[in-house]
Write a protein that holds these residues in place. Structure first.
Motif, PDB file in Angstrom:
ATOM      1  N   ALA A   1      64.189  13.854  46.245  1.00 53.40           N
ATOM      2  CA  ALA A   1      65.592  13.789  45.508  1.00 53.40           C
ATOM      3  C   ALA A   1      66.815  14.139  45.272  1.00 53.40           C
ATOM      4  N   ILE A   2      66.705  15.851  45.818  1.00 53.15           N
ATOM      5  CA  ILE A   2      68.372  16.168  45.954  1.00 53.15           C
ATOM      6  C   ILE A   2      68.478  15.885  47.187  1.00 53.15           C
ATOM      7  N   ARG A   3      68.035  15.580  47.692  1.00 52.21           N
ATOM      8  CA  ARG A   3      68.821  15.176  49.054  1.00 52.21           C
ATOM      9  C   ARG A   3      68.817  13.826  49.271  1.00 52.21           C
ATOM     10  N   TYR A   4      69.121  13.187  48.266  1.00 51.86           N
ATOM     11  CA  TYR A   4      69.403  11.580  47.700  1.00 51.86           C
ATOM     12  C   TYR A   4      70.421  11.747  47.306  1.00 51.86           C
ATOM     13  N   MET A   5      70.384  12.602  46.226  1.00 49.75           N
ATOM     14  CA  MET A   5      71.917  12.604  44.944  1.00 49.75           C
ATOM     15  C   MET A   5      72.712  13.016  45.872  1.00 49.75           C
ATOM     16  N   GLU A   6      72.223  14.556  47.328  1.00 55.66           N
ATOM     17  CA  GLU A   6      73.295  14.678  47.759  1.00 55.66           C
ATOM     18  C   GLU A   6      74.906  13.528  48.345  1.00 55.66           C
ATOM     19  N   GLU A   7      73.861  12.443  49.073  1.00 58.09           N
ATOM     20  CA  GLU A   7      74.226  11.589  49.447  1.00 58.09           C
ATOM     21  C   GLU A   7      75.012  11.053  48.534  1.00 58.09           C
ATOM     22  N   HIS A   8      74.808  10.574  47.625  1.00 51.79           N
ATOM     23  CA  HIS A   8      75.021   9.197  47.223  1.00 51.79           C
ATOM     24  C   HIS A   8      75.814   9.952  45.927  1.00 51.79           C
ATOM     25  N   PHE A   9      76.096  11.145  44.945  1.00 56.25           N
ATOM     26  CA  PHE A   9      76.893  11.570  44.346  1.00 56.25           C
ATOM     27  C   PHE A   9      78.350  11.190  43.991  1.00 56.25           C
ATOM     28  N   HIS A  10      78.412  11.090  44.684  1.00 57.98           N
ATOM     29  CA  HIS A  10      79.966  10.195  44.818  1.00 57.98           C
ATOM     30  C   HIS A  10      80.367   9.009  44.413  1.00 57.98           C
ATOM     31  N   GLU A  11      79.288   8.859  43.753  1.00 59.82           N
ATOM     32  CA  GLU A  11      79.500   7.646  43.550  1.00 59.82           C
ATOM     33  C   GLU A  11      78.742   7.778  42.153  1.00 59.82           C
ATOM     34  N   PRO A  12      80.126   6.537  40.840  1.00 58.23           N
ATOM     35  CA  PRO A  12      80.236   7.104  39.771  1.00 58.23           C
ATOM     36  C   PRO A  12      78.980   6.645  39.185  1.00 58.23           C
ATOM     37  N   ASP A  13      78.547   5.176  39.464  1.00 62.94           N
ATOM     38  CA  ASP A  13      77.314   4.919  38.852  1.00 62.94           C
ATOM     39  C   ASP A  13      76.135   5.284  39.524  1.00 62.94           C
ATOM     40  N   LEU A  14      76.037   6.561  39.894  1.00 59.45           N
ATOM     41  CA  LEU A  14      74.685   6.634  40.095  1.00 59.45           C
ATOM     42  C   LEU A  14      73.615   7.021  39.391  1.00 59.45           C
TER      43      LEU A  14
END
Length: 496
Positions: A398-411
């Motif tokens: 999950a953390i790896r996924y967040m590190e790849e997508h945190f720049h998406e405002p609607d995450l």
């Protein structure tokens, strides 16, 4: 060329030495032979040879003082030979100020090496007698105090050569080599625990050119005599106000060039060594790149990244300590990858710690990179074998996924939970238990960290930084940023 006198009672020894000298093509214009102590004295007085190989046992007690006196008067370079390896014979050699003591049977290689050096030295001394005398006077008074105490000794017209073996325990051998080496101008030798300092007088305008050529010749001669890797630095400066202590500090700093160039190299450094200052830590983007390369087990891409980042650099070089930190940051990513696959293999753990020590202490960058690559390739092989049997850690995924997508405002929490195939409530509890934080706090932390990096390294507006970090609204971004960091985005950027 120089004249050599061989004095030995044994005609076979005299003939054998003479034959060796001619067969090796040593540069002597004359080789004289003496079969007795009286013949030795007569040759010294009439022919004045520059170098003498004499048997100690051939000098009777009644001629000992006369032999010492004539040697003291004409001052040739004396090599003494004996069949008795005793303390008394060694004392006799010291009395004659002998350059070396040879114990019979003699080694042809030692004879060739020593006589070759001494013949060159004799020729250079004959060609530059004034330089030699001036150099001795100029070097008078240079001691360890001059090297270590600020302001103790002026560094004007002095040049330094620093030598360091990879195996510093072998420095006594290097010191003996330097003491016998036929320098054009014998330097002051100051051996330290981890290097040897040679201090030369700057005698003329092209002194640095001559010293560089001498350094290259010295390095080649050392490699022909020893297998121990040697690094050699020649330091000079146009700043006439520097003390010898300051020059030594700058030269020792320049010795770190071996981290990039390796041993068996000579480097000439003028003035102070300016290292390139870099950010030693991986950026979030670089972390994502490493996560992707590890997950894809892309060995070629990993190797290419490492070579481009570390081995294809030119001057100015980054400060070696910063590169070591950067390498440990990469090792930390590999460690996380290992944990995500639950790798508890004791053998792999031991290798991990050895690689960590290699990064900290190995003096050559190329070796560190190779060791790290071998380790990561082995980790990938183990991961591949376990991938079908070991369930990866849900939170790490999950953390790896967040590190790849945190720049998406609607995450959202729901998106991450769906990625790891868990319900939002269960995943939220799991995350809180393992990381001690909520999903929203962790996501905000990632975004703030990226925003700080962008503000410090780029020229983006606050609005652009907010968008790239995943904040949809710049006012909300500024408010959260100040809550988390204690300062506003604009203030941080201005402080840069």
């Amino acid at each position: 060329m120089a004249t050599l006198l061989i004095a030995d009672r044994d005609p076979y020894e005299r003939t054998g030495l003479n034959w060796l000298i001619h067969s090796y093509g040593l540069p002597f214009d004359r080789v004289l032979l003496a079969e007795s102590a009286m013949a030795l004295i007569e040759h010294i007085e009439t022919s004045q040879p520059e170098i003498i190989c004499m048997e100690l046992d051939m000098v009777p007690k009644e001629l000992w003082e006369r032999t010492k006196a004539v040697l003291r008067q004409y001052r040739p370079v004396v090599l003494v030979m004996t069949a008795e390896a005793t303390f008394e014979r060694a004392l006799q050699g010291i009395e004659l100020h002998a350059w070396d003591l040879w114990v019979k049977p003699l080694s042809p290689d030692q004879i060739r090496r020593v006589l070759s050096r001494l013949s060159r030295r004799a020729q250079e001394a004959k060609a530059n007698p004034a330089v030699s005398a001036a150099g001795e006077a100029r070097q008078a008074g240079i001691t360890y105090r001059s090297l270590f105490l600020p302001g103790e000794s002026a560094g004007r017209d002095l040049e330094l050569m620093l030598l360091q073996l990879e195996n510093t325990a072998k420095h006594p051998l290097l010191l003996s080599f330097l003491e016998e080496y036929p320098f054009r101008q014998m330097p002051v030798l100051l051996p330290l625990s981890d290097l040897i300092v040679c201090i030369f007088p700057q005698m003329k305008e092209n002194s640095l050119v001559d010293l560089t050529l001498a350094g290259k010749r010295l390095l080649a001669d050392w490699e022909s005599a020893s297998a121990e890797p040697l690094s050699l630095i020649i330091y000079t400066s146009t700043d006439q106000e520097l003390t010898l202590h300051q020059k030594y500090l700058y030269a020792k700093q320049a010795l770190e060039i071996r981290f990039f160039r390796g041993y068996r190299q000579i480097s000439v450094v003028e003035d102070r060594m300016d290292w390139l200052m870099i950010d030693p830590f991986l950026t979030p983007a670089e972390q994502r790149t490493w996560i992707g390369m590890l997950n894809d087990a892309d060995k070629q891409k990993i190797k290419g990244w490492m070579y481009q980042e570390f081995l294809n650099r030119g001057e100015p070089y980054p400060e070696p300590g910063l590169l070591r930190i950067r390498l440990t940051s990469i090792l930390a990513q590999i460690r996380r990858y290992m944990l995500s696959f639950c790798m508890g293999d004791l053998r792999l753990e031991e290798k991990y710690h050895r690689v960590f020590e290699t990064i900290l202490y190995t003096p050559i960058l190329y070796r560190i990179v190779q060791e790290l690559l071998l380790f990561v390739f082995e980790v990938l092989e183990v991961a591949n074998s376990k991938q079908e049997h070991v369930r990866t850690d849900v939170v790490e995924q999950a953390i790896r996924y967040m590190e790849e997508h945190f720049h998406e405002p609607d995450l959202r929490l729901e998106d991450v939970a769906a990625h790891v195939d868990r319900s939002p409530a269960y995943f939220s509890a799991l995350l809180s238990k393992k990381m001690g934080t909520s999903f929203r706090q962790l996501l905000t932390s990632m975004r703030i960290k990226e925003a700080e990096r962008l503000l410090m390294t780029g020229k983006l507006t606050v609005q652009e930084v907010a968008e790239r970090a995943g904040f949809g609204n710049s006012n909300y971004f500024s408010k959260v940023f100040k809550e988390k960091t204690g300062t506003t985005p604009r203030s941080l950027r201005n402080r840069k």
